[in-house]
Design a protein around this motif. Structure first.
Motif, mmCIF file in Angstrom:
data_model
loop_
_atom_site.group_PDB
_atom_site.id
_atom_site.type_symbol
_atom_site.label_atom_id
_atom_site.label_comp_id
_atom_site.label_asym_id
_atom_site.label_seq_id
_atom_site.Cartn_x
_atom_site.Cartn_y
_atom_site.Cartn_z
ATOM 1 N N GLN A 19 10.791 14.431 0.326
ATOM 2 C CA GLN A 19 11.297 13.698 1.478
ATOM 3 C C GLN A 19 12.760 14.020 1.749
ATOM 4 O O GLN A 19 13.195 14.036 2.894
ATOM 5 N N LEU A 20 13.504 14.312 0.685
ATOM 6 C CA LEU A 20 14.910 14.673 0.885
ATOM 7 C C LEU A 20 15.018 16.019 1.598
ATOM 8 O O LEU A 20 15.855 16.214 2.464
ATOM 9 N N LEU A 21 14.117 16.947 1.212
ATOM 10 C CA LEU A 21 14.159 18.274 1.823
ATOM 11 C C LEU A 21 13.900 18.175 3.320
ATOM 12 O O LEU A 21 14.476 18.902 4.120
ATOM 13 N N GLU A 22 13.033 17.229 3.682
ATOM 14 C CA GLU A 22 12.711 17.055 5.104
ATOM 15 C C GLU A 22 13.915 16.611 5.914
ATOM 16 O O GLU A 22 13.928 16.721 7.125
ATOM 17 N N MET A 23 14.901 16.068 5.253
ATOM 18 C CA MET A 23 16.027 15.523 6.006
ATOM 19 C C MET A 23 16.989 16.594 6.479
ATOM 20 O O MET A 23 17.911 16.310 7.233
ATOM 21 N N GLY A 24 16.773 17.827 6.013
ATOM 22 C CA GLY A 24 17.580 18.924 6.537
ATOM 23 C C GLY A 24 19.046 18.865 6.137
ATOM 24 O O GLY A 24 19.899 19.427 6.804
ATOM 25 N N ARG B 206 0.823 -1.197 0.000
ATOM 26 C CA ARG B 206 0.000 0.000 0.000
ATOM 27 C C ARG B 206 0.863 1.255 0.000
ATOM 28 O O ARG B 206 0.630 2.209 -0.741
ATOM 29 N N GLN B 207 1.913 1.240 0.834
ATOM 30 C CA GLN B 207 2.801 2.387 0.880
ATOM 31 C C GLN B 207 3.413 2.617 -0.505
ATOM 32 O O GLN B 207 3.557 3.737 -0.963
ATOM 33 N N HIS B 208 3.702 1.507 -1.168
ATOM 34 C CA HIS B 208 4.279 1.584 -2.503
ATOM 35 C C HIS B 208 3.307 2.250 -3.476
ATOM 36 O O HIS B 208 3.679 3.102 -4.257
ATOM 37 N N PHE B 209 2.041 1.833 -3.420
ATOM 38 C CA PHE B 209 1.004 2.483 -4.234
ATOM 39 C C PHE B 209 1.040 3.986 -4.028
ATOM 40 O O PHE B 209 1.089 4.766 -4.970
ATOM 41 N N LEU B 210 1.001 4.375 -2.749
ATOM 42 C CA LEU B 210 0.910 5.792 -2.424
ATOM 43 C C LEU B 210 2.155 6.517 -2.923
ATOM 44 O O LEU B 210 2.068 7.591 -3.511
ATOM 45 N N ASP B 211 3.316 5.916 -2.686
ATOM 46 C CA ASP B 211 4.565 6.555 -3.092
ATOM 47 C C ASP B 211 4.648 6.720 -4.607
ATOM 48 O O ASP B 211 5.317 7.612 -5.109
ATOM 49 N N MET B 212 3.990 5.817 -5.344
ATOM 50 C CA MET B 212 4.031 5.920 -6.799
ATOM 51 C C MET B 212 2.937 6.863 -7.305
ATOM 52 O O MET B 212 2.718 6.973 -8.501
ATOM 53 N N PRO C 232 21.050 3.566 -5.078
ATOM 54 C CA PRO C 232 20.127 2.839 -5.963
ATOM 55 C C PRO C 232 18.942 3.721 -6.351
ATOM 56 O O PRO C 232 18.541 4.584 -5.558
ATOM 57 N N GLY C 233 18.423 3.530 -7.543
ATOM 58 C CA GLY C 233 17.269 4.311 -7.990
ATOM 59 C C GLY C 233 16.051 4.003 -7.121
ATOM 60 O O GLY C 233 15.688 2.848 -6.964
ATOM 61 N N ILE C 234 15.460 5.017 -6.528
ATOM 62 C CA ILE C 234 14.332 4.779 -5.614
ATOM 63 C C ILE C 234 13.212 5.779 -5.881
ATOM 64 O O ILE C 234 13.425 6.832 -6.491
ATOM 65 N N TYR C 235 12.038 5.434 -5.410
ATOM 66 C CA TYR C 235 10.888 6.315 -5.583
ATOM 67 C C TYR C 235 10.508 7.026 -4.292
ATOM 68 O O TYR C 235 9.739 7.958 -4.295
ATOM 69 N N SER C 236 11.011 6.522 -3.189
ATOM 70 C CA SER C 236 10.600 7.081 -1.911
ATOM 71 C C SER C 236 11.615 6.709 -0.843
ATOM 72 O O SER C 236 12.497 5.888 -1.081
ATOM 73 N N MET C 237 11.512 7.327 0.306
ATOM 74 C CA MET C 237 12.404 6.983 1.408
ATOM 75 C C MET C 237 11.713 6.019 2.360
ATOM 76 O O MET C 237 11.962 6.033 3.556
ATOM 77 N N SER C 238 10.803 5.206 1.854
ATOM 78 C CA SER C 238 10.143 4.206 2.685
ATOM 79 C C SER C 238 11.089 3.030 2.851
ATOM 80 O O SER C 238 11.937 2.801 2.020
#
Ligand code: GDP
Ligand code: MG
Length: 792
Positions: A228-233, A24-30, A183-189
């Motif tokens: 999500q990257l911006l959130e990492m400060g 489900r998280q994957h669905f949302l992230d995509m 690695p190529g990723i779509y999210s930081m999940s």
């Protein structure tokens, strides 16, 4: 209604997304979030999976998973509308038909200090190693950019603990830099191993800055990761890649506008054409040197649905701040992960029960007010901001040439009746070119070169009066053994050449899409087809290519299935027996052996599915990128890497094994040189093994010896037999035993090179398991053949 009931061509809006956990998280992230618009493009030829168009890109989902997505159908677009918008856009306003254009030029470093607030503030001490992480979606151009940035100053390794390739390198012209290609990723999940690797890298290794590569032609989906990257400060610079393609199709992006929306420097580039890369480097070095954090981390909107998500986020931020600081996780990032329900982060924070309960109440309150569950609410918040940013700054191109071309190609390559014939034809051409045309020619050339070298070395050793033992070792052992393996380099490199072209162009993703349904039946997912195909060439590259598989379970299962594929090194063995025993039925027997290998793999897969590898194959949520012409630089570099890899192995594992076998066959137990190999150590070991093979009608020690030498390379089964038997093979073996020998050779242990590859990917235990298991399977299969043969 559910998404799996929608017809191809129809448009719909997502109402709710069911399912649980990773999928489900994957669905949302995509980008499959409530409110998103999508259209159903087509079903795969076997009716499953489905190709969708969402946020302007192609996504594939299995029907079963589509059943978890509730949709509301939308009316078809009016024709005039679909002219300008077509399928390339999901119907968002994003500048369609509007007359706004943005100059894509960039004002340059500094911009009056707006995005470099510190300017000459308090930089890191001179000489500090500036470490960068290169982060982006798959197919966003990461490899291309990485190669441009580092030139040849790179080396490939593994991330510690996992076998995901890790590439590090220095930026050309900047000695105190180190850039790591994640690695190529779509999210930081934390749901795929690669996403976890990237997240851990950023959190634990703390690079000084992140270079986030964004595919400008697919900007909405790509910016999801950026959020999500911006959130990492951590200092971030956004590289807007593929700008050449975007502008060529009439799109444009207001770069300064985008910068102020994101609060970080944004640099338009084209990695392929090497445009903007120098400027990107300037910015990257600047933000790293001055440690300029993103100016914006807060993307929640006070006025969105009564500010439910906004209030929740800030409440959680206050609640966990001390914990986050103590455990070294950026607080804003931790807060949104906690709200998403990320167990890993929650446990790393070490909240006590009271705090956890408090948090659950806050989240529950938000869910009630917002009308969305926790993960969907956060994903929605991110996409809302992205939409706002894109509406203000992006003029989407019309239907891009690349999209039109892809759709045309896909009419054939994933078409209902043409997909499978096209696949077979393409593979046939690739294998034909590799194994019949280019490969053998180069292999012969190399082999004759090696032969000449051997002859020269032989003569030199003789004239120098070198000791016989050493002479034998060098010529029979090293030159003959390693040489025969080295001559395989052309075939391996050529095969990789074609496969990397198929992969970089985007075709392999289509094959996975087409074949998914078949492979699911045996417990795998569509992507496992690639290593299996390569396995017909050689198990070594097949095992290496499993690294692209998204799930560890699928990857392991695929690796231990590849030895069933009949590799080309077994061809000489088949040819030898066919010539001696079945000259009239050669073709039939060859094809039969290939088919037998596949059948055994299917049976084994069914067995593994219920035992070693319980559980579901990885969900098939995959992007189908537009077809692109692979860049020659990338391809050449890959070939060089593969060749280097192979060379290294040839001179380590294979060299060692060759020397050992040569030694065993040349000496007896008193370490005296033998003249007849029958009295060698090898023969006595083989003699001990012979009884085991007796029930298969293969009880002669020479057969056992040949099979043992097959551990080194399958071709040496034949060369050993030729030496030991001469032409007398027909007097020793019956036709039936020859058949058993063929079946045994097909199925028994992979050669050392393949074993080494398996060990590198799975570890020694698995490797030993595979060796023993393949021998057992081979024995049983040959025994069955023998029993049936004796009965009839
Ligand atoms: P990765 O999966 O992120 O490593 O992406 P790659 O570097 O393999 O690139 C994917 C595809 O996009 C390749 O076919 C590249 O040639 C192509 N590509 C990369 N950068 C650009 C670019 O700036 N413009 C265009 N038109 N194509 C690009
Ligand atoms: Mg790549």
């Amino acid at each position: 209604m559910k998404l799996n009931e929608a017809h191809p061509g129809s448009r719909a809006k997502v109402i709710s997304v069911g399912g649980t956990g990773a999928l489900r998280q994957h669905f949302l992230d995509m980008g499959v979030i409530p409110g998103a618009e999508l259209s159903v493009v087509k079903y795969a030829p076997m009716g499953d999976p489905v190709e969708l168009l969402i946020h302007g890109y192609s996504l594939t989902l299995r029907l079963e998973d589509c059943g978890k997505i509730e949709i509301e159908t939308l009316p078809d677009k009016a024709p005039d509308e679909s002219d300008t918008d077509n399928k390339a856009s999901d119907g968002r306003k994003g500048g369609k038909g509007s007359s706004k254009t943005f100059a894509s030029s960039h004002p340059g470093l500094g911009e009056g200090g707006k995005f470099h607030p510190k300017g000459s503030g308090d930089p890191l001490p001179d000489g500090t190693l500036l470490t960068f992480a290169l982060v982006g979606n798959q197919n966003s151009g990461k490899t291309t950019l990485f190669n441009k940035l580092t030139g040849s100053n790179q080396h490939v390794g593994n991330f510690p603990g996992v076998t995901v390739d890790r590439k590090d390198g220095r930026i050309i012209g900047h000695d105190n830099t180190l850039i790591t290609d994640l690695p190529g990723i779509y999210s930081m999940s934390p749901f795929s191993s690669e996403e976890l690797v990237s997240r851990d890298f950023v959190l634990k290794e703390k690079p000084k800055a992140i270079i986030n590569i964004v595919d400008a032609t697919n900007i909405e989906r790509n910016l999801y990761l950026t959020m999500q990257l911006l959130e990492m400060g951590i200092p971030v610079v956004v590289a807007l890649n593929m700008m050449d393609e975007l502008t060529a199709n009439g799109g444009s992006i207001d770069i300064n506008g985008m910068e102020s929306m994101l609060g970080v420097p944004v640099v338009p580039i084209s990695a392929v054409k090497n445009q903007g890369v120098a400027e990107l480097v300037d910015h990257a070095i600047h933000i790293a040197h001055y440690q300029e954090k993103p100016l914006k981390q807060d993307f929640c909107d006070e006025s969105d649905h009564g500010g439910a998500v906004h209030r929740c986020l800030h409440a959680v931020i206050h609640l966990i701040r001390d914990h986050a600081e103590a455990s070294g996780i950026p607080v804003r990032f931790a807060a949104s992960k906690v709200i998403e329900g990320d167990e890993l982060i929650i446990s790393q924070l070490g909240l006590d029960d009271n705090e956890k309960e408090l948090m659950d109440h806050i989240v529950l309150q938000m869910e009630n007010e917002r009308g969305l569950d926790r993960s969907a609410a956060i994903a929605d918040m991110r996409f809302m901001y992205i939409n706002k940013a894109c509406e203000a700054t992006v003029k989407k191109p019309g239907v891009s040439k690349e999209r039109v071309r892809s759709e045309k190609l896909d009419r054939i390559l994933t078409g209902r009746f043409t997909a499978i014939p096209a696949f077979i034809a393409i593979m046939a051409v690739v294998f034909w070119l590799t194994f019949n045309v280019a490969g053998p020619w180069l292999q012969d050339l190399l082999a004759s070169g090696i032969d000449k070298l051997t002859a020269v070395a032989d003569a030199a050793l003789t004239s120098a009066g070198v000791n016989d033992v050493l002479h034998g070792l060098l010529i029979e052992g090293v030159f003959a053994g390693v040489g025969s393996v080295l001559s395989f380099i052309p075939i391996i490199v050529i095969l990789f050449f074609f496969l990397s072209i198929l992969e970089d162009s985007g075709y392999i993703a289509r094959v996975a899409f087409v074949m998914d349904k078949i492979l699911r039946k045996i417990g795998l997912s569509g992507r496992s087809i690639v290593p299996m195909l390569i396995g017909f060439g050689c198990t070594v590259p097949a095992v290496m290519s499993t690294r692209t598989l998204p799930s560890e379970r699928d990857r392991r299962m695929t690796i231990i299935l590849t030895p069933f594929m009949s590799c080309t090194a077994k061809l000489p063995v088949y040819a030898f027996f066919v010539n001696s025993f079945f000259p009239a039925r050669g073709g039939f027997i060859m094809v039969g052996l290939y088919v037998l290998g596949i059948v055994m793999a299917v049976l084994a897969a069914c067995l593994y599915k219920g035992t070693l590898f319980k559980g579901e194959p990885a969900p098939f949520v995959m992007e189908l990128p537009n077809y692109r012409l692979p860049s020659p630089g990338n391809v050449l570099r890959l070939l060089w890497e593969k060749a280097k890899d192979f060379l290294r192995r040839a001179f380590t594992v294979i060299l060692l094994a060759t020397v050992v076998v040569w030694f065993l066959k040349s000496f007896d137990w008193h370490f005296a040189l033998v003249s007849d190999s029958q009295s060698s150590i090898l023969s006595s070991i083989a003699g001990a093994l012979a009884p085991v093979l007796k029930p298969l009608g293969l009880g002669d020690w020479r057969i056992a010896t040949s099979l043992i030498s097959g551990f080194i390379a399958k071709e040496s089964v034949v060369s050993t037999m030729e030496i030991l038997f001469g032409t007398g093979i027909k007097t020793i073996l019956t036709t039936l035993s020859a058949a058993c020998m063929l079946v045994f050779s097909l199925l028994y242990t992979p050669c050392v090179a393949a074993m080494a590859a398996i060990r590198r990917e799975l570890g020694s235990k698995w490797m030993i398991g595979v060796i023993v298991w393949q021998c057992v399977v081979a024995w049983i299969a040959a025994f069955i053949v023998h029993t049936i043969g004796t009965l009839i």
